[in-house]
Motif scaffolding. Structure first.
Motif, PDB file in Angstrom:
ATOM      1  N   ALA A 527       0.832  -1.207   0.000  1.00  0.00           N
ATOM      2  CA  ALA A 527       0.000   0.000   0.000  1.00  0.00           C
ATOM      3  C   ALA A 527       0.868   1.261   0.000  1.00  0.00           C
ATOM      4  O   ALA A 527       0.481   2.295  -0.560  1.00  0.00           O
ATOM      5  CB  ALA A 527      -0.939  -0.004   1.193  1.00  0.00           C
ATOM      6  N   VAL A 600      -3.980   1.465  -1.516  1.00  0.00           N
ATOM      7  CA  VAL A 600      -4.518   0.221  -0.957  1.00  0.00           C
ATOM      8  C   VAL A 600      -5.357  -0.524  -2.001  1.00  0.00           C
ATOM      9  O   VAL A 600      -5.380  -1.761  -2.032  1.00  0.00           O
ATOM     10  CB  VAL A 600      -5.325   0.498   0.336  1.00  0.00           C
ATOM     11  CG1 VAL A 600      -6.615   1.249   0.057  1.00  0.00           C
ATOM     12  CG2 VAL A 600      -5.588  -0.799   1.092  1.00  0.00           C
ATOM     13  N   PHE A 632      -2.741  -3.464   6.300  1.00  0.00           N
ATOM     14  CA  PHE A 632      -2.833  -2.050   5.929  1.00  0.00           C
ATOM     15  C   PHE A 632      -3.141  -1.186   7.144  1.00  0.00           C
ATOM     16  O   PHE A 632      -2.514  -0.137   7.346  1.00  0.00           O
ATOM     17  CB  PHE A 632      -3.930  -1.869   4.871  1.00  0.00           C
ATOM     18  CG  PHE A 632      -4.234  -0.430   4.552  1.00  0.00           C
ATOM     19  CD1 PHE A 632      -3.333   0.344   3.845  1.00  0.00           C
ATOM     20  CD2 PHE A 632      -5.431   0.152   4.962  1.00  0.00           C
ATOM     21  CE1 PHE A 632      -3.605   1.684   3.550  1.00  0.00           C
ATOM     22  CE2 PHE A 632      -5.713   1.475   4.676  1.00  0.00           C
ATOM     23  CZ  PHE A 632      -4.799   2.242   3.962  1.00  0.00           C
TER      24      PHE A 632
END
Length: 694
Positions: A527, A600, A632
């Motif tokens: 991400a 993401v 994440f």
């Protein structure tokens, strides 16, 4: 002063001791690191999930951030010498510990040869740590500058002193810097940027709420105390005149949203036409002192500010300007003076403004000083000790997987025409990833460092940096230059180079875990990679093409749709409240929010693609998709003092950590499927209102 148009995850040379330079070398990890890493890879990979931080009393559908990080938020206390803690900050502490070990090892080496990098590292650190010498010197190191200011005879000499002040690392009402020309990325250009304020942002001078009124009162008391300590004339009256002049300067400043607009801040002027913009500024004298008098053009970031500064210069008497410049010299040098100045400087700028209760241990600030001036010297050693080749290889693979996923996503966009898709794909193909450390190291041979001259070290570092910057004019673009050291826990995208850069220090857990399954790494560092790629296509990065030139490569209809999606994201983040009386500034944070959302989204796509159609294994009771979203969210684990957080909302283009997680995930259909998010859940956004850009 140098402004770099980069988007990252998260100045003055006298104050911060920052400089860089240029040298070729090969850096390889020692065999012990290679062997240890290889052994770790052969073991069964774990989930990489930090279960002890979970708060199972929170429904993931209502607040996934607190579900993943809630127990940590409840139990964690911010130390008295810090304003923030969390995944980023903890890793920065680790990096600082690692660099401290390197510096102290060098400093303990006997008979270092004068002029070597090792001598410079050791003596710079000693000069910062030697408080006995600093206390004995007091304000004496600044006496020459105070005398020079007092000797100024007119405003032309004052303007020349502005240039001198910048070179030595003190403050000045306008900042000169050299960077790549945003509309001609094959050349370096000179730039002017608004500057000259001591408080964080212009609103601090005008906001009438109690908090800001109290800050201004404390600022007045701080200036008065510093002038008293320095033995400068009329401390109370001087403080009042300085605040009044800074307020006049602040009134001319552009606000934080305007200053991030790449289109508005690109204004190419012929140097010969500068007098028509600001006739009372001695441009010839100013540019001559800076060594840039041969340049024929200059990019003015905020032309109306320069016009306004001309007005303030003309209507403010020379005596007031002298007092202001004394303050700029004193405040920018304060942390490198005796402890009484250092402590008073801390009391206002760290304690009052940011809520930090105690000074950091001096060694931590000494490490920061060395990192700022000689960062790539210690960086070479840091890489050898803490960054194995296997980590770089795995990162390179991740980057290319993300690039491929980004390309697939561009192809699949339903709102974008084929013409714009082709231009976007061409830009994506030209991204230049830099991982771990530079191919060419900085050369510090022209910098003189003395163990008993901290202020002199800072000034010489500024002079060397300025000379290095001037040398770029007319020279080819340095494609090997980095704007962060390997030991920096951060990453960035630079639009004029179209490069994404990931220093070695961020490539560690929880962002990048060599012992963890791919899911958490795609959710973490994946991400981050996607975030930096996303800056190439955020509201500002999308103005630049694959060659780093600012030009319009969009069809009118596509640009209109892109802008509409950006406005929807602004509205979403404007609705997030940090405190009851303070919400996120969706316009200021738009670029970073686009980076988070696209990052993401693309990382998830790359993760699924990496499975080659197979089902991800269940590890620690979690599916691959669950581990991805947790990976994440745990990288944004953070806690900050209220004062510091309020300052960041006012000035920082990044949203507060919790909203970086919640805002992005609330727009992802895959998150809804994984955690069965339904209408009525706090994170639910109706499908037609969810934002998808890339």
């Amino acid at each position: 002063m140098r402004k770099v148009l980069i988007g990252g995850l998260c100045a003055s040379l006298i104050a911060g001791l920052t400089a860089c330079n240029d040298k070729t070398a090969e850096v390889n990890a020692p065999e012990t690191a290679k062997t240890a890493t290889a052994a770790a890879v052969t073991k069964a990979l774990g989930s990489g999930i930090e279960f002890e931080n979970f708060d199972k009393s929170v429904r993931p559908q209502d607040d996934f951030y607190k579900y993943v990080n809630g127990a940590w938020l409840k139990k964690s206390e911010i130390p008295a010498d810090r304003t923030s803690i969390g995944a980023f900050y903890d890793l920065r502490e680790k990096s600082r510990d690692d660099v401290k070990a390197i510096i102290e090892e060098v400093a303990a080496t006997p008979n270092l040869v004068e002029g070597t990098d090792e001598q410079k590292v050791a003596d710079l650190y000693r000069s910062f740590m030697d408080t006995a010498t600093l206390n004995k010197l007091g304000v004496t190191p600044l006496k020459g500058e105070f005398d020079a200011i007092n000797a100024l005879k007119d405003k032309n000499e004052l303007v020349k002193y502005f240039a001198h002040s910048q070179i030595m690392g003190a403050g000045t009402p306008m900042a000169f810097y050299i960077d790549i020309d945003a509309k001609n990325s094959s050349r370096y250009a000179t730039h002017l940027y608004q500057y000259g304020l001591s408080l964080p942002e212009k609103d601090y001078y005008f906001n009438k709420s109690e908090r800001f009124v109290n800050i201004r009162k404390a600022y007045l008391a701080h200036i008065e105390k510093m002038f008293t300590l320095a033995g400068l004339a009329n401390p109370k009256a001087s403080a009042e005149s300085i605040l009044a002049l800074e307020t006049a300067i602040a009134a001319k400043h552009w606000d934080v949203v305007e200053t991030r607009d790449s289109t508005k801040t690109y204004n190419l002027y012929q140097v010969k036409d500068l007098p028509s913009l600001a006739p009372d500024i001695d441009w010839t004298g100013y540019l001559t002192v800076l060594g840039a008098d041969k340049q024929t053009d200059i990019i003015v970031n905020q032309p109306s500010y320069i016009q306004g500064l001309n007005e303030v210069l003309k209507t403010t008497d020379l005596a007031t300007w002298k007092t202001y410049m004394q303050w700029q010299v004193l405040t920018h040098a304060a942390s490198n003076l005796s402890e009484e100045f250092d402590n008073e400087n801390f009391a206002f700028f760290s304690k009052t403004l940011n809520g930090q209760e105690e000074q950091e241990p001096r060694w931590k600030r000494g490490v920061a000083a060395v990192n700022g001036v000689l960062g790539e010297v210690v960086g070479k050693v840091y890489v050898k000790r803490h960054f194995a080749p296997e980590a770089k290889e795995r990162m390179q693979a991740l980057v290319e997987n993300l690039r491929g996923a980004y390309g697939d996503s561009i192809k699949d966009l339903t709102w974008m025409s084929e013409t714009t898709k082709q231009a976007a794909a061409e830009k994506l193909a030209k991204f230049n990833p830099k991982i771990g450390y530079p191919n060419k190291w900085e050369d510090y041979s022209k910098l003189t460092i003395k163990a008993d001259d901290l202020i002199g070290n800072a000034v010489r570092a500024g002079q060397v940096e300025h000379a290095k910057s001037l040398a770029k004019l007319g020279a080819p673009i340095d494609k090997d230059e980095w704007h962060m050291t390997p030991q920096t826990v951060n990453a960035y995208y630079n639009p004029t180079m179209n490069e994404i850069v990931f220093p070695a220090a961020i490539l560690q857990p929880p962002f990048f875990n060599m012992a963890a399954d791919d899911a958490v790494n795609y959710g973490g560092i994946g991400a981050v990679i996607g975030h930096e790629m996303g800056h190439g296509f955020d509201d500002q990065g999308a103005k630049f093409d694959g060659e780093g030139n600012m030009r319009d490569w969009w069809t009118a209809k596509d640009l209109e749709e892109f802008s509409a999606r950006g406005k929807a994201l602004i509205a979403q983040y404007d609705g997030y409240y940090v405190f009851d009386d303070l919400h996120v500034n969706g316009s200021l944070t738009l670029g970073e929010n686009i980076g988070d959302l696209s990052g993401v989204t693309i990382a998830y796509r790359a993760y699924k693609k990496s499975l080659n159609g197979k089902e991800a294994p269940v590890i620690d009771g979690l599916t691959g998709d669950q581990r991805f979203f947790i990976g994440f969210t745990q990288i944004w684990r953070a806690k900050a003092k209220e004062e510091a957080l309020r300052n960041r909302v006012a000035t920082d283009p990044h949203s507060p950590a919790e909203f970086r997680a919640l805002g992005a995930l609330s727009n992802m259909p895959e998150f809804y499927t994984t955690y069965d998010v339904k209408p009525g859940d706090a994170m639910y956004i109706a499908p037609e209102k969810r934002v998808k850009i890339w």
